[in-house]
Design a protein around this motif. Structure first.
Motif, PDB file in Angstrom:
ATOM      1  N   LYS B 223       0.848  -1.200   0.000  1.00  0.00           N
ATOM      2  CA  LYS B 223       0.000   0.000   0.000  1.00  0.00           C
ATOM      3  C   LYS B 223       0.878   1.243   0.000  1.00  0.00           C
ATOM      4  O   LYS B 223       1.075   1.859   1.037  1.00  0.00           O
ATOM      5  CB  LYS B 223      -0.934  -0.017   1.209  1.00  0.00           C
ATOM      6  N   TYR B 227       0.809   5.489   4.211  1.00  0.00           N
ATOM      7  CA  TYR B 227       1.268   5.750   5.564  1.00  0.00           C
ATOM      8  C   TYR B 227       2.120   7.025   5.610  1.00  0.00           C
ATOM      9  O   TYR B 227       2.871   7.317   4.682  1.00  0.00           O
ATOM     10  CB  TYR B 227       2.096   4.575   6.083  1.00  0.00           C
ATOM     11  N   LYS B 228       1.980   7.726   6.731  1.00  0.00           N
ATOM     12  CA  LYS B 228       2.809   8.940   6.856  1.00  0.00           C
ATOM     13  C   LYS B 228       4.188   8.591   7.415  1.00  0.00           C
ATOM     14  O   LYS B 228       5.151   9.306   7.218  1.00  0.00           O
ATOM     15  CB  LYS B 228       2.102   9.986   7.713  1.00  0.00           C
ATOM     16  N   SER B 229       4.293   7.505   8.146  1.00  0.00           N
ATOM     17  CA  SER B 229       5.585   7.019   8.621  1.00  0.00           C
ATOM     18  C   SER B 229       5.464   5.537   8.949  1.00  0.00           C
ATOM     19  O   SER B 229       4.391   4.954   8.810  1.00  0.00           O
ATOM     20  CB  SER B 229       6.053   7.816   9.849  1.00  0.00           C
ATOM     21  N   TYR B 230       6.563   4.953   9.396  1.00  0.00           N
ATOM     22  CA  TYR B 230       6.570   3.508   9.646  1.00  0.00           C
ATOM     23  C   TYR B 230       7.302   3.217  10.965  1.00  0.00           C
ATOM     24  O   TYR B 230       8.065   4.034  11.478  1.00  0.00           O
ATOM     25  CB  TYR B 230       7.323   2.775   8.535  1.00  0.00           C
ATOM     26  N   LYS B 269       5.308  -1.778  10.440  1.00  0.00           N
ATOM     27  CA  LYS B 269       3.986  -1.261  10.773  1.00  0.00           C
ATOM     28  C   LYS B 269       3.850   0.134  10.166  1.00  0.00           C
ATOM     29  O   LYS B 269       4.756   0.963  10.317  1.00  0.00           O
ATOM     30  CB  LYS B 269       3.782  -1.198  12.283  1.00  0.00           C
ATOM     31  N   GLY B 270       2.735   0.372   9.488  1.00  0.00           N
ATOM     32  CA  GLY B 270       2.494   1.673   8.905  1.00  0.00           C
ATOM     33  C   GLY B 270       1.694   2.532   9.861  1.00  0.00           C
ATOM     34  O   GLY B 270       0.820   2.044  10.553  1.00  0.00           O
ATOM     35  N   ILE B 271       2.067   3.817   9.943  1.00  0.00           N
ATOM     36  CA  ILE B 271       1.338   4.732  10.826  1.00  0.00           C
ATOM     37  C   ILE B 271       0.505   5.655   9.941  1.00  0.00           C
ATOM     38  O   ILE B 271       1.048   6.368   9.098  1.00  0.00           O
ATOM     39  CB  ILE B 271       2.314   5.516  11.712  1.00  0.00           C
ATOM     40  N   VAL B 272      -0.806   5.572  10.121  1.00  0.00           N
ATOM     41  CA  VAL B 272      -1.712   6.356   9.282  1.00  0.00           C
ATOM     42  C   VAL B 272      -1.914   7.748   9.891  1.00  0.00           C
ATOM     43  O   VAL B 272      -1.398   8.045  10.976  1.00  0.00           O
ATOM     44  CB  VAL B 272      -3.068   5.629   9.085  1.00  0.00           C
ATOM     45  N   GLN B 277      -1.602   2.420  14.160  1.00  0.00           N
ATOM     46  CA  GLN B 277      -0.643   1.557  13.486  1.00  0.00           C
ATOM     47  C   GLN B 277      -1.374   0.402  12.837  1.00  0.00           C
ATOM     48  O   GLN B 277      -2.354  -0.097  13.356  1.00  0.00           O
ATOM     49  CB  GLN B 277       0.349   0.982  14.498  1.00  0.00           C
ATOM     50  N   GLU B 278      -0.860  -0.021  11.688  1.00  0.00           N
ATOM     51  CA  GLU B 278      -1.381  -1.251  11.096  1.00  0.00           C
ATOM     52  C   GLU B 278      -0.236  -1.963  10.402  1.00  0.00           C
ATOM     53  O   GLU B 278       0.772  -1.353  10.049  1.00  0.00           O
ATOM     54  CB  GLU B 278      -2.514  -0.950  10.109  1.00  0.00           C
ATOM     55  N   ALA B 280       2.056  -3.270   7.792  1.00  0.00           N
ATOM     56  CA  ALA B 280       2.301  -2.879   6.409  1.00  0.00           C
ATOM     57  C   ALA B 280       3.049  -3.979   5.666  1.00  0.00           C
ATOM     58  O   ALA B 280       3.247  -3.896   4.462  1.00  0.00           O
ATOM     59  CB  ALA B 280       3.102  -1.579   6.361  1.00  0.00           C
TER      60      ALA B 280
END
Lengths: 230, 290
Positions: B223, B227-230, B269-272, B277-278, B280
């Motif tokens: 995706k 995400y804005k960061s990880y 983990k992606g930070i939306v 967190q989800e 990634a």
């Protein structure tokens, strides 16, 4: 098993037990015997002399048998549960008495035999058991955007309706990772003065109620939800 | 504190990892005892939620996927479980703001019915009033403990963030200072593809020469732009975390010295936008040190 591959399911209507015929499971389940009304009545009498109570015990046994076959990786657990009940009814119909101390263990013993037959059928038919089936790939995206949005609305609404003490419990219960999460659950149980097992059931019920709320909300197309005063 | 042996046995049973003897024992137990049956059903549901939150060991996750992630319906249930917890946590965070507290505070939630009961009971029987007061004090104590626990958790989280920041700063400092100290190139770049399961045929070993350089990994994220960061975390297959870092992009540099020869999994983990967190992606790789 009734003629034509039908199956009885006990239903309680008022004070009388009545029987409903439902369609049978997959054709690979070969039926070699038919449950007669008399055999079924005898089965119920073995479960409990009180007919109403017997109906309740029947449902409990069927539920447990279904889970048993599901946890043993049978693809159609309900069909095998019914098959087990048929087998027990046949034995009783032929005059067998349940000598086991606990009637549940008798059903379990028969279920193990049915399971073994299932494995043989799987081998013969070259059908992959659940454990050998790879999970399907996750869909790239959800084409039903409107439905997804509705689900989110329902989710929000149902969470907002949750009483505060339940909200605290469920978030505390699912906070943290690994050993820290387990330690937290133990602490939470201590704080609430209940055993860990009871806490687990409590969390399970809260999650169940939330999921039911969401499911019913989606079916009713009821959104946006108005949060209730807590 | 660990799970009880019985819990562990039940988890093994549900995941298809129990011995035949264990299976029979647990089944006889749940056939006879409704409480045992309820525990298993609740534990099955709990596994779904734990899985959805990224919990369980690697082996347990693989077993769960084979048993409980077979159909699209199974996947929908897991996705819902994840959403339920995320939303509940968000809702709880919002209940902490003052305006919300005025409307429904924890104190009111836990004590209002009790206070009513107290008033009514006290009017009728004074002796019960004493008992209710004691009960209220106990509830108050429990509430204080919950609040204290929350404060401790927040402090622990802040400390963890501070520690990670410190580690990151130190690693960046080390990496920045390396070129000046070592004229020879010490950065090794690799591209990793995501995968749910480890496949020995696909996983190419990363050959890393001896030394203290960095290993730059470019991660292929499904995706992209979501995400804005990880947050990246590298673990051995035994679950031992060897390195973790917050990232602005799906590219990272790991100090080579933390990687010994062996198999690793990198959890991304992606930070939306909302700060949630989800997962990634998971990236399996094998390191061979020369």
């Amino acid at each position: 098993m009734a003629a034509g591959g039908k199956h009885f399911i006990a239903l309680r209507l008022g004070e009388e037990l009545q029987y409903r015929l439902t369609m049978d499971g997959p054709s690979m389940l070969k039926k070699d015997w038919t449950v007669t009304q008399e055999a079924f009545d005898r089965l119920l009498r073995q479960l409990d002399p009180d007919r109403e109570r017997a109906g309740e015990v029947y449902e409990q046994i069927r539920q447990k048998l279904t889970k048993f076959f599901q946890w043993r990786s049978c693809a159609t657990p309900e069909d095998y549960a019914d098959r087990t009940i048929d087998r027990v009814a046949r034995k009783i119909g032929e005059g067998a008495e349940i000598h086991t101390q606990n009637v549940y263990l008798f059903f379990h013993g028969v279920a193990i035999n049915v399971l073994r037959e299932h494995w043989k059928e799987v081998q013969k038919a070259d059908i992959k058991p659940l454990d050998d089936i790879q999970p399907p790939p996750a869909p790239d995206n959800d084409p039903e955007t409107a439905q997804k949005e509705r689900k989110m609305e329902c989710l929000d609404g149902c969470v907002q309706r949750l009483p505060a003490n339940q909200l605290v419990l469920i978030t505390e219960y699912h906070q943290g990772e690994g050993g820290a999460k387990i330690a937290r659950r133990n602490e939470l149980a201590q704080q609430l003065g209940i055993p860990l097992n009871a806490l687990r059931i409590r969390a399970y019920r809260i999650r169940g109620e939330l999921e039911s709320c969401i499911s019913e909300c989606i079916k009713r197309n009821e959104f946006p939800l108005t949060p209730l005063e807590k | 504190m660990k799970k009880t042996n019985e819990d562990e046995a039940m988890i093994r049973y549900l995941l298809g990892e129990a011995t035949e003897e264990e299976q029979t024992r647990l089944e006889e137990q749940f056939f006879q005892n409704d409480e045992s049956y309820q525990q298993l059903v609740a534990l099955e549901d709990e596994l779904r939620y734990d899985y959805a939150q990224g919990g369980l060991t690697k082996r347990q996750r693989a077993s769960f996927e084979k048993r409980f992630l077979v159909s699209d319906e199974d996947r929908r249930k897991v996705a819902l479980a994840k959403e339920v917890i995320v939303r509940a946590q968000k809702e709880r965070a919002e209940t902490m703001v003052p305006a919300r507290q005025e409307r429904t505070s924890f104190w009111q939630v836990f004590t209002s019915p009790l206070r009513l009961s107290f008033a009514a009971s006290a009017a009728l029987l004074v002796v019960f009033g004493g008992l209710l007061t004691l009960h209220t004090v106990q509830l108050n104590h429990q509430l204080d403990q919950l609040r204290a626990q929350r404060t401790t958790d927040q402090q622990t989280a802040q400390q963890q963030v501070a520690t990670l920041e410190k580690q990151r700063a130190e690693l960046e400092k080390q990496l920045n200072s390396k070129p000046a100290q070592a004229p020879t190139p010490t950065l090794f770049s690799f591209v990793l593809m995501p995968g749910l399961t480890r496949d020995a045929d696909v996983t190419k070993p990363l050959l890393i020469p001896a030394g203290d350089g960095g290993v730059r990994l470019q991660l292929d994220v499904k995706k992209k732009g979501a995400y804005k960061s990880y947050l990246a975390s590298v673990q051995t297959l035994d679950g031992e975390q060897v390195w973790s870092q917050n990232l602005q992009s799906a590219q990272l540099t790991i100090p080579a010295k933390v990687l010994r020869s062996g198999d690793y999994v990198l959890e991304l983990k992606g930070i939306v936008a909302g700060g949630e967190q989800e997962s990634a992606g998971e990236y399996y790789f094998t390191v061979v040190r020369k």
